[in-house]
Scaffold this motif. Structure first.
Motif, PDB file in Angstrom:
ATOM      1  N   ILE B 127      27.708  44.279  30.740  1.00  0.00           N
ATOM      2  CA  ILE B 127      29.100  44.246  30.276  1.00  0.00           C
ATOM      3  C   ILE B 127      29.776  45.585  30.573  1.00  0.00           C
ATOM      4  N   VAL B 128      29.079  46.663  30.281  1.00  0.00           N
ATOM      5  CA  VAL B 128      29.650  47.985  30.556  1.00  0.00           C
ATOM      6  C   VAL B 128      29.910  48.139  32.055  1.00  0.00           C
ATOM      7  N   ALA B 129      28.953  47.720  32.862  1.00  0.00           N
ATOM      8  CA  ALA B 129      29.127  47.841  34.313  1.00  0.00           C
ATOM      9  C   ALA B 129      30.338  47.042  34.786  1.00  0.00           C
ATOM     10  N   ALA B 130      30.508  45.860  34.224  1.00  0.00           N
ATOM     11  CA  ALA B 130      31.654  45.032  34.616  1.00  0.00           C
ATOM     12  C   ALA B 130      32.962  45.674  34.172  1.00  0.00           C
ATOM     13  N   ALA B 131      32.951  46.275  32.981  1.00  0.00           N
ATOM     14  CA  ALA B 131      34.163  46.915  32.469  1.00  0.00           C
ATOM     15  C   ALA B 131      34.545  48.108  33.338  1.00  0.00           C
ATOM     16  N   VAL B 132      33.557  48.901  33.692  1.00  0.00           N
ATOM     17  CA  VAL B 132      33.822  50.071  34.526  1.00  0.00           C
ATOM     18  C   VAL B 132      34.329  49.637  35.905  1.00  0.00           C
ATOM     19  N   ALA B 133      33.702  48.617  36.444  1.00  0.00           N
ATOM     20  CA  ALA B 133      34.146  48.129  37.754  1.00  0.00           C
ATOM     21  C   ALA B 133      35.579  47.616  37.690  1.00  0.00           C
ATOM     22  N   ARG B 134      35.892  46.888  36.635  1.00  0.00           N
ATOM     23  CA  ARG B 134      37.256  46.368  36.489  1.00  0.00           C
ATOM     24  C   ARG B 134      38.256  47.509  36.364  1.00  0.00           C
ATOM     25  N   LEU B 135      37.925  48.463  35.520  1.00  0.00           N
ATOM     26  CA  LEU B 135      38.831  49.603  35.324  1.00  0.00           C
ATOM     27  C   LEU B 135      39.050  50.349  36.629  1.00  0.00           C
ATOM     28  N   ARG B 136      37.971  50.634  37.336  1.00  0.00           N
ATOM     29  CA  ARG B 136      38.088  51.388  38.584  1.00  0.00           C
ATOM     30  C   ARG B 136      38.889  50.597  39.605  1.00  0.00           C
ATOM     31  N   SER B 137      38.621  49.306  39.662  1.00  0.00           N
ATOM     32  CA  SER B 137      39.335  48.478  40.627  1.00  0.00           C
ATOM     33  C   SER B 137      40.834  48.463  40.328  1.00  0.00           C
ATOM     34  N   LYS B 138      41.180  48.244  39.065  1.00  0.00           N
ATOM     35  CA  LYS B 138      42.605  48.162  38.723  1.00  0.00           C
ATOM     36  C   LYS B 138      43.303  49.508  38.810  1.00  0.00           C
ATOM     37  N   SER B 139      42.512  50.575  38.707  1.00  0.00           N
ATOM     38  CA  SER B 139      43.130  51.899  38.793  1.00  0.00           C
ATOM     39  C   SER B 139      43.722  52.145  40.167  1.00  0.00           C
ATOM     40  N   GLN B 140      43.181  51.446  41.157  1.00  0.00           N
ATOM     41  CA  GLN B 140      43.639  51.654  42.524  1.00  0.00           C
ATOM     42  C   GLN B 140      45.105  51.298  42.696  1.00  0.00           C
ATOM     43  N   TYR B 141      45.578  50.325  41.945  1.00  0.00           N
ATOM     44  CA  TYR B 141      46.895  49.785  42.273  1.00  0.00           C
ATOM     45  C   TYR B 141      47.717  49.419  41.036  1.00  0.00           C
ATOM     46  N   SER B 142      47.421  50.060  39.889  1.00  0.00           N
ATOM     47  CA  SER B 142      48.195  49.700  38.703  1.00  0.00           C
ATOM     48  C   SER B 142      48.358  50.881  37.761  1.00  0.00           C
ATOM     49  N   SER B 143      49.124  50.640  36.734  1.00  0.00           N
ATOM     50  CA  SER B 143      49.392  51.667  35.731  1.00  0.00           C
ATOM     51  C   SER B 143      48.310  51.729  34.665  1.00  0.00           C
ATOM     52  N   LEU B 144      47.257  50.975  34.849  1.00  0.00           N
ATOM     53  CA  LEU B 144      46.213  50.904  33.822  1.00  0.00           C
ATOM     54  C   LEU B 144      45.729  52.267  33.317  1.00  0.00           C
ATOM     55  N   PRO B 145      45.467  53.234  34.190  1.00  0.00           N
ATOM     56  CA  PRO B 145      44.922  54.507  33.709  1.00  0.00           C
ATOM     57  C   PRO B 145      45.818  55.235  32.696  1.00  0.00           C
ATOM     58  N   CYS B 146      47.089  54.904  32.655  1.00  0.00           N
ATOM     59  CA  CYS B 146      47.976  55.563  31.696  1.00  0.00           C
ATOM     60  C   CYS B 146      47.455  55.417  30.276  1.00  0.00           C
ATOM     61  N   HIS B 147      46.797  54.304  30.017  1.00  0.00           N
ATOM     62  CA  HIS B 147      46.325  54.068  28.650  1.00  0.00           C
ATOM     63  C   HIS B 147      45.161  54.970  28.267  1.00  0.00           C
TER      64      HIS B 147
END
Lengths: 221, 221
Positions: B127-147
């Motif tokens: 689960i942690v690995a999937a969460a990290v992968a999702r976060l890293r992937s979305k960081s490429q092209y979205s505002s997600l890291p702002c949170h």
DNA sequence: TGAATAGTGTCTGTAAGACAATATTCC
DNA sequence: GGAATATTGTCTTACAGACACTATTCA
């Protein structure tokens, strides 16, 4: 104690002449008996090794389809989505080339517009909407649409698939550059003619490495 | 009849000085009593309106955290992941600025490396690995890291967040061009000085419209 | 004034899109 | 040869990264 109902549902997507379609089956049992709905069913603890197995089994049993691409979509849950009580549906989406769905037609599967589906039981319209959104989103920057193009296809055919999904015309030169760059297609010996009197197009197939794994693009399109 | 166990688990991610962290709590009950694990728990049919509600409740009850960003990740299932039997865990991931986690530290939450988590019960490492992968992937092209940057932040701070997540240095000019183009930040009156003897940076906050909805970039980065 | 970092201007290289030329087939 | 579409070549434009300059603060 009241138990949570655990099911899987699958949005089976395919591309027809007039756009993106979702496969529906008439339900064999209550609730919503004989109403058209997404293929779905209970998880079988005895036989299913996980929810994905359950989704595959449901597709095979109810539609006779072994989908070339199947991915978990999202899980829908709540007390009201199923009249039987608090329920969880682990939703998947599958991509199937139009040809493959013909067999399923004989088993009662019908196709509805995926963009404007008819009324559906449960929250199946939300599932379809999520599946379409996921497919369209991933089409921007991955090899996902290849799975809608069939076993073999030409570049002009594949471009039309992408264009339909993205709902905009693509630049031919850029599209070919991208496909070359992705390096995921193998040319098939021989060629293919289309409607007739013109140069035939090279036929390709997805490289084996990309049948189950997507190829991602750095910059999209 | 043997019933399927329905739970939620949350990978609580935050950014510390030395990288991405995941929040762990010692389990209060069997199985794996007193072992560090992701916060999680049963879905409560009586009080939870859906799985997301359950995830929020779990975070609030067990860690006292109301996460500014919470998204469904994937559902993990199977007969072997939980010793109690066939189980389904609807996994979420939450992003929390480091500051907010300090309160939770008092309630027993510890932080572990999200990239190389220690041994965890169930399939929590997956689960942690999937969460990290999702976060890293979305960081490429979205505002997600702002949170992960907190309520307010400067552009240099935000750039460091992106750089940590993407694990590569970013071009300052391009980064600022992108942030301007995304048009999701409001400058806050006043300014902020950092380590000291130099020009202070403008402080920004996420526009209200992007607190719950991500802003996506056409071309990434 | 000097050090340090924030913020901006500008040049250059790369990649995407427009346009058009060439290739190959059937009639 | 003519029509039609596939495939490739090349020019133009837009954008990302490099570099460097200006701005602002503290000591």
């Amino acid at each position: 104690m009241n138990q949570i109902i655990c099911t899987v549902d699958v949005a089976l997507l395919t591309l027809a002449e007039d756009g993106l379609k979702v496969g529906l089956l008439r339900r064999e049992r209550e609730p919503f008996k004989s109403v058209a709905a997404l293929p779905g069913g209970y998880i079988h603890q005895e036989s299913d090794n996980d929810a994905r197995d359950a989704a595959r089994r449901v597709l095979m049993d109810k539609a006779g389809i072994d989908p070339p691409y199947l991915e978990q979509l999202a899980t829908f849950s709540g007390p009201a989505r199923d009249p039987r009580g608090w329920s969880v549906s682990i939703a998947y989406y599958a991509l199937v080339p139009a040809q493959l769905l013909e067999q399923a037609g004989e088993r009662g599967m019908t196709l509805a517009s995926a963009d404007h589906p008819p009324q559906l039981p449960f929250d199946h319209r939300a599932i379809v909407a999520a599946a379409v959104a996921r497919l369209r989103s991933k089409s921007q920057y991955s090899s996902l649409p290849c799975h809608l193009a069939g076993e073999t296809f030409t570049l002009p055919q594949l471009q039309k698939v992408y264009e339909t999904l993205m709902n905009e015309p693509l630049n031919k030169v850029s599209f070919r550059r991208k496909m070359t760059e992705m390096d995921m297609l193998d040319p098939v010996e021989g060629r293919l003619e289309s409607a007739g009197a013109h140069r035939p197009a090279q036929v390709y197939r997805l490289k084996a490495a990309f049948r189950d794994e997507l190829q991602l693009l750095e910059r999209g399109l």
